[in-house]
Design an enzyme around this catalytic site. Sequence first.
Site, PDB file in Angstrom:
ATOM      1  N   GLY A 296     -17.879  -9.247 -12.183  1.00 44.82           N
ATOM      2  CA  GLY A 296     -16.723  -8.065 -11.834  1.00 44.82           C
ATOM      3  C   GLY A 296     -16.249  -7.446 -13.048  1.00 44.82           C
ATOM      4  O   GLY A 296     -16.830  -7.559 -14.052  1.00 44.82           O
TER       5      GLY A 296
ATOM      6  N   HIS B 137     -14.807 -13.076 -11.471  1.00 41.53           N
ATOM      7  CA  HIS B 137     -14.007 -11.841 -11.684  1.00 41.53           C
ATOM      8  C   HIS B 137     -14.594 -11.266 -13.137  1.00 41.53           C
ATOM      9  O   HIS B 137     -14.468 -10.258 -13.416  1.00 41.53           O
ATOM     10  CB  HIS B 137     -12.690 -12.236 -11.797  1.00 41.53           C
ATOM     11  CG  HIS B 137     -11.763 -12.213 -10.524  1.00 41.53           C
ATOM     12  ND1 HIS B 137     -11.956 -13.252  -9.658  1.00 41.53           N
ATOM     13  CD2 HIS B 137     -11.071 -11.276 -10.258  1.00 41.53           C
ATOM     14  CE1 HIS B 137     -11.187 -13.087  -8.677  1.00 41.53           C
ATOM     15  NE2 HIS B 137     -10.475 -11.697  -9.080  1.00 41.53           N
ATOM     16  N   ILE B 138     -14.879 -12.282 -13.994  1.00 40.29           N
ATOM     17  CA  ILE B 138     -15.088 -11.755 -15.335  1.00 40.29           C
ATOM     18  C   ILE B 138     -16.548 -11.772 -15.670  1.00 40.29           C
ATOM     19  O   ILE B 138     -16.723 -10.983 -16.759  1.00 40.29           O
ATOM     20  CB  ILE B 138     -14.448 -12.823 -16.350  1.00 40.29           C
ATOM     21  CG1 ILE B 138     -14.871 -14.177 -16.184  1.00 40.29           C
ATOM     22  CG2 ILE B 138     -12.973 -12.896 -16.109  1.00 40.29           C
ATOM     23  CD1 ILE B 138     -14.274 -14.801 -17.510  1.00 40.29           C
TER      24      ILE B 138
ATOM     25  N   GLU C 158       1.017  -1.346  -0.007  1.00 41.16           N
ATOM     26  CA  GLU C 158      -0.038  -0.152  -0.035  1.00 41.16           C
ATOM     27  C   GLU C 158       0.935   1.205   0.020  1.00 41.16           C
ATOM     28  O   GLU C 158       0.542   2.133  -0.533  1.00 41.16           O
ATOM     29  CB  GLU C 158      -1.026   0.187   1.230  1.00 41.16           C
ATOM     30  CG  GLU C 158      -1.861  -1.181   1.370  1.00 41.16           C
ATOM     31  CD  GLU C 158      -2.756  -1.290  -0.013  1.00 41.16           C
ATOM     32  OE1 GLU C 158      -3.008  -0.455  -0.790  1.00 41.16           O
ATOM     33  OE2 GLU C 158      -3.028  -2.602  -0.466  1.00 41.16           O
TER      34      GLU C 158
ATOM     35  N   GLU D 103      -0.486  -1.440 -10.570  1.00 39.28           N
ATOM     36  CA  GLU D 103       0.295  -2.265  -9.410  1.00 39.28           C
ATOM     37  C   GLU D 103       1.727  -2.264  -9.376  1.00 39.28           C
ATOM     38  O   GLU D 103       2.295  -3.054  -8.808  1.00 39.28           O
ATOM     39  CB  GLU D 103      -0.482  -3.703  -9.363  1.00 39.28           C
ATOM     40  CG  GLU D 103      -2.011  -3.929  -9.087  1.00 39.28           C
ATOM     41  CD  GLU D 103      -2.242  -3.362  -7.636  1.00 39.28           C
ATOM     42  OE1 GLU D 103      -1.405  -3.390  -6.496  1.00 39.28           O
ATOM     43  OE2 GLU D 103      -3.707  -2.748  -7.602  1.00 39.28           O
TER      44      GLU D 103
HETATM   45 ZN    ZN Z   1      -2.555  -2.818  -4.907  1.00 40.04          ZN
END
Ligand code: ZN
Length: 717
Positions: free
Chosen positions: A637, A633-634, A502, A531
């Site tokens: 999401g 997810h797909i 983070e 990321e």
């Molecule tokens: Zn992250």
Amino acid sequence: MTSSAPTATPALLRGEGLPEFSAITAEAVSTHMPGLIAELHSQLTALEASLEAALASGDPLGWAQLMEPLQRLGERLRWSWGAVSHLNGVCNSPELREAHANQQAAVVQFGNRCGQSGVLYRALQTLQQQHAHSQPGEASYLDAAQLRILTAELRDMALRGVGLEGDAQQAFNVASQELAELSTRFGNQVLDATNQWTLKLTDAASVEGLPASLLSQLAQAAREGGDAEATAEQGPWLLGLDMPRYAPFMKYSRRRDLREQLYRAHISRASGGELNNWPLIERILTLRLEQAQRLGYTHWAEVSLAAKMADSEAAVEQLLEELRQAAYPVAQQELRSLEECARRQGAPEADGLQPWDISYWAEQLRQQSFELDSEALRPYFPLPRVLEGLFGLCSRLFDITIVAADGEAPTWHDDVRFFRVMEGPGAGDREGTPIAGFYLDPYSRPGSKRGGAWMDECLGRTQAPDGSAVLPVAYLICNQSPPVGDTPSLMTFEEVETLFHEFGHGLQHMLTTVERPQAAGINNVEWDAVELPSQFMENWCYDPTTLLGMARHWQNGEPLPEAEFSKLQAARTFMGGAATLRQVHFALTDLRLHSHWHPGCGRSPEELRRDIAAHTTVLPPIDEDAFLCSFGHIFAGGYAAGYYSYKWAEVLSADAFSAFEEVGLDNETQIRETGRRFRETVLSLGGSLDPQAVFAAFRGREPSSEALIRHSGLVAI
Ligand SMILES: [Zn+2]
């Protein structure tokens, strides 16, 4: 004579500076948000009218006339609603949750109106055309960052269908609505199917091998299911398909028959009967394909990639193939090691492990190879020392100084800390110049704070109306154990990694040098690249200098034993082939479903997946494997044709870290130099440039998967 003092602006509507959190109450939200949204709507109406007039007159449009007012509108909402959403996440109460929920639809609706405004879209197109016909130095010429912001804005609006007309737009909107409903239904059916299945275990033999924490979870589930007398020791124990019960049972249960039963139930969720996701999958894929074609693309994968760093399906396929080739032989080898482990223990399944055996034997082998007790390491990671280590690393790499500034900023809880970031000694006479600030809210508060960890924007880097600089401020939120009495918060290694992760996001937000807020920090960074800084920072947790420098026992100051550190490193790559191959299987399936499959292609989505499985799994899916029916997810999401992003970003972060490995992790001068370069490129430039260009500016070349393959332990044996 009476004098009326000017009415103070309510805290929620101030729109600048650090929020006065204590004054942003549920009541304030209900009282002031509707007025704010109404005001924003009327400002948008006025902006649209002025743009309409400008477009009709044929006079050139300016950035200041269009992009700046638009940015200010968005920022007004972000500042207020951001504070409300933040508080909803970190000090929730039934009242605040309700106030938040009551305003949410209006906030979303305002966003939709901006995103689908035809006048705005035409004005943006005009700005782009003017630029195309101008020369550097002319008023309508845009710099690289402006052009990137404009292009992204146009693209995002186009993907919402704003450029379509008449029937096409009508059809697009109808399909968007249906897609939204289908994904909600898909997700709900997975949830319902997960909750529907339970198995009550009553005799001690059926829970053999299970750890105490799981036994008490299963007993609690049994109590909630009506067995009021259930205890962890005596049972009954209620098994279910949710992850907190499923995953540890598969890992620890010695009862192969029960593992098989549980596995079969789990892998076939939502694939038949009342809760059948198969028809939804075909419908969702068909609608997405049609939407893509309405927007002028060949298929949905192109739509997804239009807004990402990966510039083509071929580039994604190539990366996945590189990883697959590296991971496949390692995964085969790992399977053999599991079989040998089973054979050593005289298990009859040694000659043919099934999917329900993998977690179990992997755990057995892990315990035999290196017994890593993550709880036992906690005393070596007290939060204050970990922060010292993290801040020291940032000072070394990026030449920044981080100092505690508790009490200088309003907070939302007594445990929350505030820090300031300043230029370090390398900046010469600019040393000590303030750059940014951040809040750290480290501890879990069950009941009022959302789980997980995240970084969010409190203030973005920008200029105040009087021309003074507004410095960025980040929220860093974790959920680790609070201190108890005189014992500080003692962290697990995973929690240390999470904090570094983070903080990496935070660094990109705080160290930005981009002057345009739309592209400063993490804004306008493609989601398969976002990321990079966070995962990059995680790598330092495996750097001996960094880790052994900070890991000291909180009571006696003893360093972490080297043997324990070696176990952490071994754990990082344990079963790495299987883990990589699994991600490749998911990513490739997702990509091909959104590029190769269409209703008349002669194969079902499942048949397509099985073809892919033939070379991306070492144990083929069993007949009733209906993983697609729970691939939320797909289908429920935002990851459609984007699941590959996990691996894409890991390639970038591993490759960025390998620049430090190349100069030698103990070569202090070079490490500092490389760190400065990382700050000046990745951390500074944010979304102002193409991420390929930012990466190349740091690395001097295009990204390579070599470092990730090495870090994942996939180098040929
Ligand atoms: Zn992250």
